[in-house]
Design an enzyme around this catalytic site. Structure first.
Site, PDB file in Angstrom:
ATOM      1  N   ASP A  72       8.407  22.451 -25.323  1.00 25.63           N
ATOM      2  CA  ASP A  72       8.048  22.194 -26.170  1.00 25.63           C
ATOM      3  C   ASP A  72       8.005  22.715 -26.987  1.00 25.63           C
ATOM      4  O   ASP A  72       7.077  23.845 -27.212  1.00 25.63           O
ATOM      5  CB  ASP A  72       7.751  20.577 -25.857  1.00 25.63           C
ATOM      6  CG  ASP A  72       7.448  19.894 -27.284  1.00 25.63           C
ATOM      7  OD1 ASP A  72       8.640  19.548 -27.674  1.00 25.63           O
ATOM      8  OD2 ASP A  72       6.024  18.571 -27.142  1.00 25.63           O
TER       9      ASP A  72
ATOM     10  N   ASP B  98      11.245  25.118 -32.235  1.00 26.23           N
ATOM     11  CA  ASP B  98      10.951  24.595 -33.513  1.00 26.23           C
ATOM     12  C   ASP B  98      11.460  25.680 -34.927  1.00 26.23           C
ATOM     13  O   ASP B  98       9.846  26.443 -35.177  1.00 26.23           O
ATOM     14  CB  ASP B  98       9.564  23.637 -33.117  1.00 26.23           C
ATOM     15  CG  ASP B  98       9.099  23.009 -34.513  1.00 26.23           C
ATOM     16  OD1 ASP B  98       9.785  23.355 -35.406  1.00 26.23           O
ATOM     17  OD2 ASP B  98       8.074  22.662 -34.414  1.00 26.23           O
TER      18      ASP B  98
ATOM     19  N   HIS C 256       2.623  14.576 -35.674  1.00 24.41           N
ATOM     20  CA  HIS C 256       1.490  14.563 -33.997  1.00 24.41           C
ATOM     21  C   HIS C 256       0.307  14.416 -34.096  1.00 24.41           C
ATOM     22  O   HIS C 256      -0.175  14.409 -34.928  1.00 24.41           O
ATOM     23  CB  HIS C 256       2.233  15.872 -33.801  1.00 24.41           C
ATOM     24  CG  HIS C 256       3.136  16.317 -33.660  1.00 24.41           C
ATOM     25  ND1 HIS C 256       4.172  16.888 -34.781  1.00 24.41           N
ATOM     26  CD2 HIS C 256       3.817  16.224 -32.966  1.00 24.41           C
ATOM     27  CE1 HIS C 256       5.329  17.570 -34.642  1.00 24.41           C
ATOM     28  NE2 HIS C 256       6.078  16.996 -33.157  1.00 24.41           N
TER      29      HIS C 256
ATOM     30  N   HIS D 146       9.792  12.935 -33.000  1.00 25.60           N
ATOM     31  CA  HIS D 146       8.624  13.373 -31.715  1.00 25.60           C
ATOM     32  C   HIS D 146       7.447  12.849 -32.820  1.00 25.60           C
ATOM     33  O   HIS D 146       7.605  11.785 -33.544  1.00 25.60           O
ATOM     34  CB  HIS D 146       8.045  15.203 -32.642  1.00 25.60           C
ATOM     35  CG  HIS D 146       9.336  15.860 -32.135  1.00 25.60           C
ATOM     36  ND1 HIS D 146       8.532  16.952 -31.422  1.00 25.60           N
ATOM     37  CD2 HIS D 146      10.360  16.044 -31.584  1.00 25.60           C
ATOM     38  CE1 HIS D 146       9.348  17.673 -30.981  1.00 25.60           C
ATOM     39  NE2 HIS D 146      10.458  17.208 -31.382  1.00 25.60           N
ATOM     40  N   GLY D 147       6.191  12.496 -31.437  1.00 25.09           N
ATOM     41  CA  GLY D 147       4.307  11.875 -32.852  1.00 25.09           C
ATOM     42  C   GLY D 147       4.904  10.107 -32.390  1.00 25.09           C
ATOM     43  O   GLY D 147       4.761   9.888 -33.040  1.00 25.09           O
TER      44      GLY D 147
ATOM     45  N   ASN E  22       9.268  12.148 -28.047  1.00 26.13           N
ATOM     46  CA  ASN E  22       8.263  12.549 -27.291  1.00 26.13           C
ATOM     47  C   ASN E  22       6.300  11.702 -27.082  1.00 26.13           C
ATOM     48  O   ASN E  22       6.702  11.052 -28.485  1.00 26.13           O
ATOM     49  CB  ASN E  22       7.876  14.220 -28.315  1.00 26.13           C
ATOM     50  CG  ASN E  22       9.221  14.905 -28.072  1.00 26.13           C
ATOM     51  OD1 ASN E  22      10.318  14.425 -27.360  1.00 26.13           O
ATOM     52  ND2 ASN E  22       9.109  16.235 -28.479  1.00 26.13           N
TER      53      ASN E  22
ATOM     54  N   THR F 222      -0.353  12.862 -27.466  1.00 23.43           N
ATOM     55  CA  THR F 222      -1.734  12.098 -27.217  1.00 23.43           C
ATOM     56  C   THR F 222      -2.680  10.668 -26.655  1.00 23.43           C
ATOM     57  O   THR F 222      -3.435  10.668 -25.938  1.00 23.43           O
ATOM     58  CB  THR F 222      -1.953  12.210 -28.582  1.00 23.43           C
ATOM     59  OG1 THR F 222      -1.747  13.833 -29.425  1.00 23.43           O
ATOM     60  CG2 THR F 222      -3.155  12.345 -29.426  1.00 23.43           C
TER      61      THR F 222
END
Ligand code: 13P
Length: 286
Positions: free
Chosen positions: A82, A104, A182, A210-211, A232, A235
């Site tokens: 990642d 990225d 994120h 993402h996030g 993705n 958290t």
């Protein structure tokens, strides 16, 4: 024997309109939680390692364990690097057994992002490895995951740049910015699902979000219905596990480290299983 590429894991996701969960690990607790949850649900999963896991003296030992665990899994698993900041991290990850890498370059100028992504694709495809890249920019990174982040609309992905990037690179799957961040959200998230649908209609490859933490079921279902194929997530899984450990510590005085890790792992596994269900992931038909 179930370590496969990310292209393999995502191959039916566009046609069948589902997303596969992609969960980050940096240790054995998260690795076991994520793979146990996918096995319990009987569906493919994407296990993501961070750049720090493919560098330094511990890399071979940790990655050796992760690769072996993925191979032994009863469901198809793609082992993905990642947010690689460099070409070199991607090469190292491939060397250590990753079947997929993300370069990225979303904070780089367009031409530089294209040039490095193409270089990564050359080496990855020669090794049978899938490549993800990002165009537009999803706010928030490792350093400030828990402080709260706000989506930057000026960095949302446009359909034109997504198309151009795909045509310029031939990348296998593309991460786009449509309002997620994120880490923890500052305020209420607003997702641009119309934009996501336009990108979906313009591209023949899987789309990555993402996030994934901090959203509600309706948001996930909306993203999947409008074309998201890989979500993705980290958290919320980590925070739920920490909350379960905190509760245990408050309730019981006599505890060993093993009691704490068992409770944390179980909580992480439950979060992963719940989100796999919401994402609508299906077993591969062939
Ligand atoms: P969250 O931590 O917000 O779920 O995001 C994870 C992620 O996008 C990893 O690439």
């Amino acid at each position: 024997m179930s370590l496969v590429t990310m292209s393999e894991v995502l191959k039916e996701s566009i046609e069948k309109k589902y997303a596969v969960g992609a969960f980050d690990t940096m240790d054995r607790v998260f690795t076991e939680a994520i793979l146990d949850a996918a096995e319990q649900k009987g569906v493919p999963v994407i296990l993501m390692v961070m750049p720090m896991s493919v560098e330094g003296p511990e890399a071979e030992r940790f990655m050796g364990y992760v690769v072996k665990r993925c191979r032994e899994s009863s469901v198809p698993v793609a082992l993905h690097l990642d947010h690689s900041p460099t070409y070199e991290h991607c090469v190292k990850a491939i060397h250590l057994g990753c079947t997929s890498v993300m370069f990225d370059g979303s904070s780089l100028p367009y031409e530089e992002n294209v040039a490095i992504t193409k270089k990564v694709i050359d080496v990855a495809h020669a090794c049978g490895v899938t490549v993800e890249a990002e165009i537009g920019h999803v706010a928030g990174h490792e350093g400030n995951m828990l402080d709260g982040n706000v989506a930057d609309e000026s960095a949302f992905t446009t359909v034109e740049e997504a198309k151009r990037f795909y045509e310029d690179t031939g990348v296998d799957c593309l991460a786009v910015a449509i309002g997620t961040v994120h880490g923890v959200y500052k305020g209420t998230p607003h997702l641009d699902l119309e934009r996501l649908q336009e990108i979906r209609d313009a591209l023949p490859i899987p789309i990555v979000i993402h996030g994934g933490s901090g959203l509600v079921e309706k948001d996930y279902k909306g993203m999947v219905a409008h074309g998201a194929n890989k979500i993705n997530f980290f958290t919320a899984m980590s925070l739920e596990a920490a909350a379960a450990v905190r509760k245990l510590l408050a309730e019981k005085e006599k505890l060993g480290l093993q009691d704490i890790t068992i409770v944390g792992q179980k909580a992480a596994e439950e979060v992963v299983a719940k989100h796999i269900e919401i994402f609508g992931t299906q077993p591969l038909s062939c």
